[in-house]
Design an enzyme around this catalytic site. Sequence first.
Site, short mmCIF file in Angstrom:
data_model
loop_
_atom_site.label_atom_id
_atom_site.label_comp_id
_atom_site.label_asym_id
_atom_site.label_seq_id
_atom_site.Cartn_x
_atom_site.Cartn_y
_atom_site.Cartn_z
N LYS A 124 0.87 -1.18 0.00
CA LYS A 124 0.00 0.00 0.00
C LYS A 124 0.90 1.22 0.00
O LYS A 124 2.05 1.15 0.45
CB LYS A 124 -0.86 0.03 1.25
CG LYS A 124 -2.16 0.76 1.05
CD LYS A 124 -3.20 -0.16 0.44
CE LYS A 124 -4.44 0.57 -0.01
NZ LYS A 124 -5.47 -0.41 -0.36
N ASP A 164 -6.80 4.02 -4.76
CA ASP A 164 -7.50 3.81 -3.49
C ASP A 164 -8.21 5.14 -3.22
O ASP A 164 -8.43 5.91 -4.16
CB ASP A 164 -6.49 3.42 -2.38
CG ASP A 164 -7.17 2.86 -1.14
OD1 ASP A 164 -7.52 1.67 -1.14
OD2 ASP A 164 -7.38 3.59 -0.16
N PHE A 237 -19.61 8.28 -1.75
CA PHE A 237 -20.20 8.49 -3.08
C PHE A 237 -19.11 8.41 -4.13
O PHE A 237 -19.25 8.87 -5.25
CB PHE A 237 -20.95 9.84 -3.15
CG PHE A 237 -20.07 11.03 -2.87
CD1 PHE A 237 -19.48 11.73 -3.92
CD2 PHE A 237 -19.80 11.43 -1.57
CE1 PHE A 237 -18.65 12.81 -3.66
CE2 PHE A 237 -18.98 12.52 -1.31
CZ PHE A 237 -18.40 13.21 -2.36
N ALA A 241 -18.54 3.22 -3.86
CA ALA A 241 -19.97 3.41 -3.60
C ALA A 241 -20.75 3.39 -4.91
O ALA A 241 -21.84 2.81 -5.01
CB ALA A 241 -20.20 4.73 -2.87
#
Length: 446
Positions: A124, A164, A237, A241
């Site tokens: 990551k 991400d 959002f 999502a």
Amino acid sequence: MNVKNLMAELERKHPGESEYLQAVQEVLESIEEVYNQHPEFEKAKIVERIVEPDRIFTFRVTWVDDKGEVQTNLGYRVQFNSAIGPYKGGLRFHKAVNPSMLKFLGFEQTFKNALTTLPMGGAKGGSDFDPVGKSDAEIMRFCQAFMTELWNNIGVDTDVPAGDVGVGGREIGFLNGMYQKLARKYHTGVLTGKGMTWGGSELRPEATGYGALYFVQHMLDKAGKSLKGATVAISGFGNVAWGAAQKATELGAKVIAISGPDGVIYNPNGMTDEKIDYMLELRASNRNIVAPFAERFPDATFTPGKKAWSVKCDIALPCAFQNELNGDDAKELIANGTWCCAEVSNMGCTPEAIHAFQSAGVLFAPGKAVNAGGVATSGLEMTQNCMHISWSGKEVDEKLHYIMESIHEACVKYGTQEDGTVNYVKGANIAGFMKVATAMLEQGII
Ligand code: GLU
């Protein structure tokens, strides 16, 4: 292994790294019993090794904003574990990014990637750069500056970053452009989540959300329930999502809430294509607010300061950030009749929330199983890049279906309890751990 002693030692070594310690504790508690049945793991000190990243790169990123002012951010890449394949995992650009956050994400990624059935290690990275309010030109200059430091440590067979939180197709484009310029290497597979004209995979943008809903479908099937007619509350959002809202709607559920840092949108009539498309517009505006959704669609209402979990729903899908659903939120959901919660964000629920769901008999599944469709499709993107071909959306979707079904089966295999119900947290953690631990054991003490 003794979880208490191990955690005390880690807390001493890494004081204050709360997200990292939380993620490690959850995994260790799940695997303790199985681990102690394998003296060969204990002898090779697998658990002491698996909780520490292989290495972490930290670097300064300096760039110039639109006003001509010099800005300095911190950049990181945590190469966590490469026992089963090259390092793989996203980049997060968010003001709260720090080593603890990226270590927790890299740790989770290691087990998640193991669950996907594909050969990918865990990594990551990211930066404390805050994309909110930045212009496209500023985002480009930041991504370019970030890559001037990162490029030398990544590669098709070494480490393959992706998106991400705060990093989507636009950022991957700027990062890839700079990578190619610096490395003079034009292999398309060094980053995933690319645009369709330069090596991206069909369905990668949708894959995290779609995969999550395929997983939920299997989980509900097993429990004798269905998505049809169910009401769904989604937090966030953004890209995840968006994919989840799309697939939930397609599968017959009604998405009655989405949310942002500014509050919640109550959407009693569910999603339409237009509303789903508008979520993309909201995200691209870089304002990080969801309120304009209610101005654009008058059948929806906006309540400032409230979370998606205040809306009465059957299924809760955290799709935004770690620890976004806490014990009190879980209690509110349970009191309102919620019967399923699937984490689509990484570690979206606090340990208190997970405990509350499990004690109340709410179906619960953890992020590393539910959201693995994203990185799995990144794995499929890498495969296509290496083969110099591109599969149709239908082909990718079939493979994604198969992978999510396999992950569900692995959870059932390792997580089925005496009463026949499945503990998905335990199942996912043991399945992921067994694969990585076996690979480490067979490759010696390194
Ligand atoms: N950031 C995503 C995750 O949490 C995707 C990573 C990737 O595609 O490499 O799994």
